[in-house]
Scaffold this active site. Structure first.
Site, PDB file in Angstrom:
ATOM      1  N   PHE A   1       0.810  -1.218   0.000  1.00 39.10           N
ATOM      2  CA  PHE A   1       0.000   0.000   0.000  1.00 39.10           C
ATOM      3  C   PHE A   1       0.841   1.265   0.000  1.00 39.10           C
ATOM      4  CE2 PHE A   1       0.848  -0.330   4.551  1.00 39.10           C
ATOM      5  CZ  PHE A   1       1.021   0.996   4.936  1.00 39.10           C
TER       6      PHE A   1
ATOM      7  N   LYS B   1      -1.107  -7.394  -8.749  1.00 43.38           N
ATOM      8  CA  LYS B   1      -2.045  -7.545  -7.621  1.00 43.38           C
ATOM      9  C   LYS B   1      -1.685  -6.466  -6.610  1.00 43.38           C
ATOM     10  CE  LYS B   1      -2.796  -8.688  -3.892  1.00 43.38           C
ATOM     11  NZ  LYS B   1      -3.346  -7.826  -2.758  1.00 43.38           N
TER      12      LYS B   1
ATOM     13  N   GLU C   1      -5.179  -3.891  -1.638  1.00 42.77           N
ATOM     14  CA  GLU C   1      -6.608  -3.574  -1.682  1.00 42.77           C
ATOM     15  C   GLU C   1      -6.924  -2.305  -0.889  1.00 42.77           C
ATOM     16  OE1 GLU C   1      -6.027  -6.857   1.458  1.00 42.77           O
ATOM     17  OE2 GLU C   1      -5.118  -6.150  -0.415  1.00 42.77           O
ATOM     18  N   ARG C   2      -5.927  -1.738  -0.189  1.00 37.26           N
ATOM     19  CA  ARG C   2      -6.168  -0.509   0.577  1.00 37.26           C
ATOM     20  C   ARG C   2      -6.181   0.730  -0.319  1.00 37.26           C
ATOM     21  NH1 ARG C   2      -1.925  -1.482   5.601  1.00 37.26           N
ATOM     22  NH2 ARG C   2      -2.621  -3.587   6.166  1.00 37.26           N
TER      23      ARG C   2
ATOM     24  N   SER D   1       5.745  -6.881   4.141  1.00 38.95           N
ATOM     25  CA  SER D   1       6.391  -7.185   5.416  1.00 38.95           C
ATOM     26  C   SER D   1       7.259  -8.432   5.282  1.00 38.95           C
ATOM     27  CB  SER D   1       5.341  -7.393   6.505  1.00 38.95           C
ATOM     28  OG  SER D   1       4.618  -8.598   6.281  1.00 38.95           O
TER      29      SER D   1
ATOM     30  N   CYS E   1       9.563   1.666   3.527  1.00 41.66           N
ATOM     31  CA  CYS E   1      10.577   0.689   3.914  1.00 41.66           C
ATOM     32  C   CYS E   1      11.969   1.295   3.899  1.00 41.66           C
ATOM     33  CB  CYS E   1      10.514  -0.548   3.016  1.00 41.66           C
ATOM     34  SG  CYS E   1      11.003  -0.241   1.314  1.00 41.66           S
TER      35      CYS E   1
ATOM     36  N   GLU F   1       9.784  -3.493  12.950  1.00 46.81           N
ATOM     37  CA  GLU F   1       9.430  -2.335  12.134  1.00 46.81           C
ATOM     38  C   GLU F   1       8.132  -1.722  12.640  1.00 46.81           C
ATOM     39  OE1 GLU F   1       9.425  -1.430   7.386  1.00 46.81           O
ATOM     40  OE2 GLU F   1       8.428  -3.261   8.028  1.00 46.81           O
TER      41      GLU F   1
END
Length: 500
Positions: free
Chosen positions: A147, A171, A174-175, A224, A279, A381
């Site tokens: 996202f 893909k 979805e957020r 992640s 990140c 994190e």
């Protein structure tokens, strides 16, 4: 309510499940996104399989022309794309434009794809024997994107994969799924054949379908570390080529001779920009020596107080809300955890409220001091606007902190000492190093990738590493007999070059 559908060949009808897409600035549901399944993916892969051979047979310079036109179209639509991105992610418009621009830099690299696809050639490897190699596309690739960079990371993956002759399936998260769909539409407008770039939405069900599908040859993932590890293992077990980029806990080492005013200016952007949802953010600062630590802290506190948190369209805001209420609660949980572990909470960003946007997902900038390496909040994190100060007594101790950490994405050192910088860059156990550069994301013609639990797989994103990932090498050994003598003429007998 606005509906966000898949961008695929044929009808996308049939996705019974839906997911909510929020406006992080006010907490409301602004759209619903269709969530696909394995049956939908089968149809998408079939369309990609039908289209890919023709695209692979298109000469590289024609593929490059599509990239040139796509770049032009994205630039022409920059403002609309940035506002779309900010409305779903929450980052301020300037950050959204940067998100798109960094992705476009990879597209610029892809405009030169004919050059980087050239193979190797050896004349006279043996008597009358020539050897050459060629790079050919994998076939069908897929990208599972996070996202936090809904433009840059899909462009990192799709640009190189498509330019090298593959069909590609995105893909996205979805957020915030709208920008990847719009990018796919612009690819089509730029002349990309139907079926070469498709977008499917979904959650874990779709991720697993991608990892299990026998016709998808390569998968690129960013997210992640735990999920990256899962994606890598499942994909490789199914015979796929996989690159899976994970989390990070990037450190900024501040030597006693550093320009602290510049360091503080860099830190406020690197730690708190985009609400820390990067990140390559810099959430840990390591001053060397207590004197450095005290001087740095004294400068950081007023700089943090001056940061403006606002809605994503606020041109004066330094950063906006985080992406969802669930993520806000997760970050605030880490703030409480760090305090409970004994760190000194210098600036507490919890409870931040923006007038008129009280239901928005805002977190104020947070600063901790005296964080230690045994704290879970240091080991993991946080992915929010939280900066931790971990004090080091000397250079060797500072060098050991990022080197021993489970993550190894990026690191920075701030110093005027060339020897210290050179020594640090050579010895630190981290994949990307900045010297007086707080966020050392390489330019597009180099490659992006971390070490340790920040990356699984052998090949990095974009640059020549990306070209290697999305292609396979074929090597040809050829001989053209001179035609003298009969079929059994010894002069025309094949001899392996190493036997000559």
């Amino acid at each position: 309510m606005r509906q966000i559908d898949h961008h695929i060949v044929g009808s996308a009808a049939g996705s019974a499940r839906q997911g909510d897409v929020f406006d992080p600035n006010n907490g409301s549901v602004q759209a619903q996104v269709a969530l696909g399944d394995a049956a939908l993916l089968d149809r998408v892969v079939a369309a990609a399989r039908a289209a890919q051979p023709g695209w692979a047979a298109t000469n590289p310079q024609r593929r490059a022309r599509v990239m040139f036109e796509f770049k032009r179209l994205v630039e022409a639509n920059m403002d609309a794309l940035a506002h779309m991105l900010s409305s779903e992610h929450g980052k301020v418009i300037a950050d959204s434009k940067g998100d798109i621009q960094r992705g476009l830099e990879v597209i610029e690299f892809c405009c030169g794809i004919p050059h980087v696809l050239k193979g190797e050639y050896t004349q006279g490897a043996g008597p009358g024997i020539d050897v050459y190699s060629m790079r050919q596309p994998i076939g069908i690739g897929a990208g599972i994107t996070p996202f936090n960079f809904p433009a840059m990371i899909p462009l990192w993956m799709s640009g190189v994969a498509i330019a090298t002759g593959n069909a590609f399936i995105i893909k996205p998260s979805e957020r915030d799924p709208s920008v990847p769909v719009r990018l796919a539409e612009l690819f089509r407008e730029a002349g990309l054949p139907e079926g070469i770039c498709q977008v499917v939405h979904g959650d874990k069900e779709m991720v697993d379908a991608i990892l299990d599908h026998p016709d998808i040859g390569a998968v690129s993932f960013v997210g992640s570390s735990d999920i990256a590890h899962y994606v890598y293992n499942r994909g490789v077990a199914n015979g796929k080529r996989v690159q899976a980029m994970g989390g990070a806990k990037n450190h900024g080492i501040v030597m006693p001779d550093a320009d602290l005013d510049q360091v503080v200016n860099d830190l406020t952007g690197a730690a708190f920009g985009s609400a820390g949802e990067r990140c390559m953010a810099l959430p840990v600062v390591v001053p060397v020596g207590d004197d450095t630590a005290e001087r740095l802290r004294e400068k950081l506190i007023p700089a943090i107080a001056a940061l403006r948190v606002g809605v994503s369209t606020d041109a004066e805001a330094h950063y906006g809300p985080v992406v969802t209420q669930a993520h806000k609660e997760k970050v605030e949980g880490w703030i409480q955890k760090c305090a409970d572990e004994g760190a000194e909470l210098v600036v507490d960003g919890r409870g931040f409220s923006l007038q008129g946007h009280e239901k928005g997902f805002f977190i104020g900038p947070t600063l901790f001091d005296h964080v230690t390496t045994d704290m879970e909040s240091y080991k993991e994190e946080i992915f929010g606007p939280v900066l931790q100060i971990v004090r080091a007594a000397n250079f060797e101790e500072a060098l050991a902190l990022p080197s021993k950490h489970q993550y190894g994405n990026g690191v920075a050192i701030f110093t005027r000492n060339g020897h210290a910088a050179r020594e640090f860059a050579a010895r630190v156990n981290v994949g990307m190093v900045g010297i007086n550069v707080p966020i050392p994301v390489p330019v597009a013609y180099h490659s992006f990738g971390g070490w340790k639990r920040s990356a699984f797989g052998d090949t990095n994103q974009h640059g020549m590493e990306g070209v290697k990932f999305w292609t396979k090498v074929k090597t040809i050994t050829q001989r053209w007999p001179d035609g003298v003598g009969g079929a059994g003429d010894a002069a025309n007998a094949f001899v392996i070059p190493t036997m000559g």
